[in-house]
Design a protein around this motif. Sequence first.
Motif, mmCIF file in Angstrom:
data_model
loop_
_atom_site.group_PDB
_atom_site.id
_atom_site.type_symbol
_atom_site.label_atom_id
_atom_site.label_comp_id
_atom_site.label_asym_id
_atom_site.label_seq_id
_atom_site.Cartn_x
_atom_site.Cartn_y
_atom_site.Cartn_z
ATOM 1 N N ASP A 193 0.851 -1.184 0.000
ATOM 2 C CA ASP A 193 0.000 0.000 0.000
ATOM 3 C C ASP A 193 0.893 1.242 0.000
ATOM 4 O O ASP A 193 1.910 1.283 0.690
ATOM 5 N N LYS A 240 1.442 2.493 -7.109
ATOM 6 C CA LYS A 240 0.852 1.702 -8.191
ATOM 7 C C LYS A 240 -0.275 2.408 -8.910
ATOM 8 O O LYS A 240 -0.361 2.367 -10.127
ATOM 9 N N ARG A 278 -8.634 -2.608 -12.014
ATOM 10 C CA ARG A 278 -8.024 -2.684 -10.684
ATOM 11 C C ARG A 278 -8.788 -3.655 -9.815
ATOM 12 O O ARG A 278 -9.995 -3.825 -9.948
ATOM 13 N N PHE A 279 -8.027 -4.332 -8.963
ATOM 14 C CA PHE A 279 -8.626 -5.248 -7.993
ATOM 15 C C PHE A 279 -8.220 -4.835 -6.594
ATOM 16 O O PHE A 279 -7.052 -4.499 -6.381
ATOM 17 N N PRO A 280 -9.156 -4.835 -5.624
ATOM 18 C CA PRO A 280 -10.535 -5.207 -5.843
ATOM 19 C C PRO A 280 -11.254 -4.201 -6.741
ATOM 20 O O PRO A 280 -10.980 -3.015 -6.687
ATOM 21 N N LEU A 293 -13.006 -3.877 4.023
ATOM 22 C CA LEU A 293 -11.783 -3.067 4.126
ATOM 23 C C LEU A 293 -12.012 -1.810 4.968
ATOM 24 O O LEU A 293 -11.107 -1.333 5.645
ATOM 25 N N PHE A 332 -12.151 -11.960 -2.640
ATOM 26 C CA PHE A 332 -11.174 -11.274 -3.493
ATOM 27 C C PHE A 332 -10.944 -12.088 -4.777
ATOM 28 O O PHE A 332 -10.865 -11.523 -5.875
ATOM 29 N N ARG A 353 -11.971 -11.402 -8.985
ATOM 30 C CA ARG A 353 -11.155 -11.500 -10.208
ATOM 31 C C ARG A 353 -11.832 -12.418 -11.221
ATOM 32 O O ARG A 353 -11.871 -12.118 -12.419
ATOM 33 N N ARG A 357 -3.085 -4.370 -9.078
ATOM 34 C CA ARG A 357 -3.230 -5.514 -8.174
ATOM 35 C C ARG A 357 -3.944 -6.684 -8.854
ATOM 36 O O ARG A 357 -4.880 -6.483 -9.643
ATOM 37 N N TYR A 358 -3.492 -7.890 -8.463
ATOM 38 C CA TYR A 358 -4.071 -9.103 -9.065
ATOM 39 C C TYR A 358 -3.935 -10.225 -8.040
ATOM 40 O O TYR A 358 -3.886 -9.959 -6.826
ATOM 41 N N SER A 392 -1.554 -10.008 -4.966
ATOM 42 C CA SER A 392 -2.020 -9.289 -3.770
ATOM 43 C C SER A 392 -2.853 -10.217 -2.912
ATOM 44 O O SER A 392 -2.744 -10.213 -1.688
ATOM 45 N N GLY A 393 -3.700 -10.991 -3.582
ATOM 46 C CA GLY A 393 -4.556 -11.914 -2.845
ATOM 47 C C GLY A 393 -3.735 -12.828 -1.955
ATOM 48 O O GLY A 393 -4.004 -12.982 -0.760
ATOM 49 N N PHE A 425 -1.400 -10.716 0.847
ATOM 50 C CA PHE A 425 -2.094 -10.168 2.021
ATOM 51 C C PHE A 425 -2.692 -11.271 2.889
ATOM 52 O O PHE A 425 -2.613 -11.200 4.111
ATOM 53 N N GLU A 436 -7.642 2.261 6.096
ATOM 54 C CA GLU A 436 -8.293 0.992 5.776
ATOM 55 C C GLU A 436 -7.573 -0.147 6.474
ATOM 56 O O GLU A 436 -6.398 -0.035 6.835
ATOM 57 N N ARG A 437 -8.300 -1.236 6.626
ATOM 58 C CA ARG A 437 -7.723 -2.456 7.143
ATOM 59 C C ARG A 437 -6.421 -2.776 6.387
ATOM 60 O O ARG A 437 -6.345 -2.495 5.189
ATOM 61 N N TYR A 438 -5.454 -3.315 7.032
ATOM 62 C CA TYR A 438 -4.139 -3.707 6.485
ATOM 63 C C TYR A 438 -3.139 -2.552 6.411
ATOM 64 O O TYR A 438 -1.955 -2.785 6.192
HETATM 65 N N1 NYM Z 1 -6.077 -6.806 -1.211
HETATM 66 C C1 NYM Z 1 -6.238 -6.621 -2.550
HETATM 67 C C2 NYM Z 1 -6.165 -8.088 -0.657
HETATM 68 O O1 NYM Z 1 -6.034 -8.262 0.545
HETATM 69 N N2 NYM Z 1 -6.408 -9.152 -1.490
HETATM 70 C C3 NYM Z 1 -6.578 -8.998 -2.836
HETATM 71 O O2 NYM Z 1 -6.801 -9.993 -3.553
HETATM 72 C C4 NYM Z 1 -6.484 -7.673 -3.386
HETATM 73 C C5 NYM Z 1 -6.685 -7.477 -4.853
HETATM 74 O O3 NYM Z 1 -7.010 -4.795 -0.495
HETATM 75 N N3 NYM Z 1 -4.658 -3.117 1.154
HETATM 76 C C6 NYM Z 1 -5.896 -5.653 -0.325
HETATM 77 C C7 NYM Z 1 -4.707 -4.801 -0.621
HETATM 78 C C8 NYM Z 1 -5.123 -3.407 -0.201
HETATM 79 C C9 NYM Z 1 -6.646 -3.453 -0.204
HETATM 80 O O4 NYM Z 1 -6.577 -2.388 -2.330
HETATM 81 C C10 NYM Z 1 -7.303 -2.517 -1.170
HETATM 82 P P1 NYM Z 1 -6.422 -0.935 -3.033
HETATM 83 O O5 NYM Z 1 -5.391 -1.165 -4.108
HETATM 84 O O6 NYM Z 1 -5.932 -0.005 -1.940
HETATM 85 O O7 NYM Z 1 -7.779 -0.575 -3.537
#
Ligand code: NYM
Length: 212
Positions: A18, A22, A44-46, A60, A75, A79, A100-101, A104-105, A108, A151-153
């Motif tokens: 994060d 990107k 973009r994903f999600p 999130l 997640f 996709r 992200r693809y 990332s899944g 994370f 956001e979470r994470y």
């Molecule tokens: N993320 C993103 C996951 O945990 N798993 C996934 O498969 C994907 C695609 O979501 N912290 C997490 C990573 C980010 C969060 O993404 C949201 P973004 O790019 O900030 O919208």
Amino acid sequence: DNCKSGCRGALVVLEGLDRCGKTSQSARLVKNLDELGYPAELFRFPDRNTVIGQMISSYLNSDSQLDDRTIHLLFSANRWEKRSLMESKLRNGITLIVDRYAYSGVAFSSAKGLDIEWCKAPDMGLLAPDLVLYLDISPEKASERGGYGGERYEQLEFQKKVAKSYEILRDASWKIIDANRTVEDVQEQIRDIVLDYVKTCRNGKSLSQLWL
Ligand code: NYM
């Protein structure tokens, strides 16, 4: 420079922690490619616009709680619901830049302690990217970039674990981009790398499946 039959767009994925840059780089890349005469679109994903994407977004934002495996599968489903659209665009000669693809899944979810092979399984058979660009930045540097959005994470300790997971996941084909430079420097390097791949795909490189 017309597209012959069999000529397709390239599937290019941008990955990273994060705040690695990107999202701005993906947008700039699409614009650069378009200007150079190579049709390109951003994914973009999600993808938060679908019903599944809204469930992910609410998780999130901490508006909902979900079991770690449940959110992992959502997640992945998010996709899968875009797979056929992506394939038809690629076959129509459009290059897809994907923010992200599946990596990332896995990165994370495995950072939470889930088994890496379990994490990969639901994404097996998605379209395999022609190129993965990893925007490399230290978790500390990323956390200093205007702070996290809440956001979470988005926490330093967790991002350190995600960085370790990405290290396990990446292979020799990934291009590691030093994301500690100016936006313009990073943009220029990415554009040059991607142009090569776009040309290769137009020359008939076939599409393959992820992790199979
Ligand atoms: N993320 C993103 C996951 O945990 N798993 C996934 O498969 C994907 C695609 O979501 N912290 C997490 C990573 C980010 C969060 O993404 C949201 P973004 O790019 O900030 O919208």
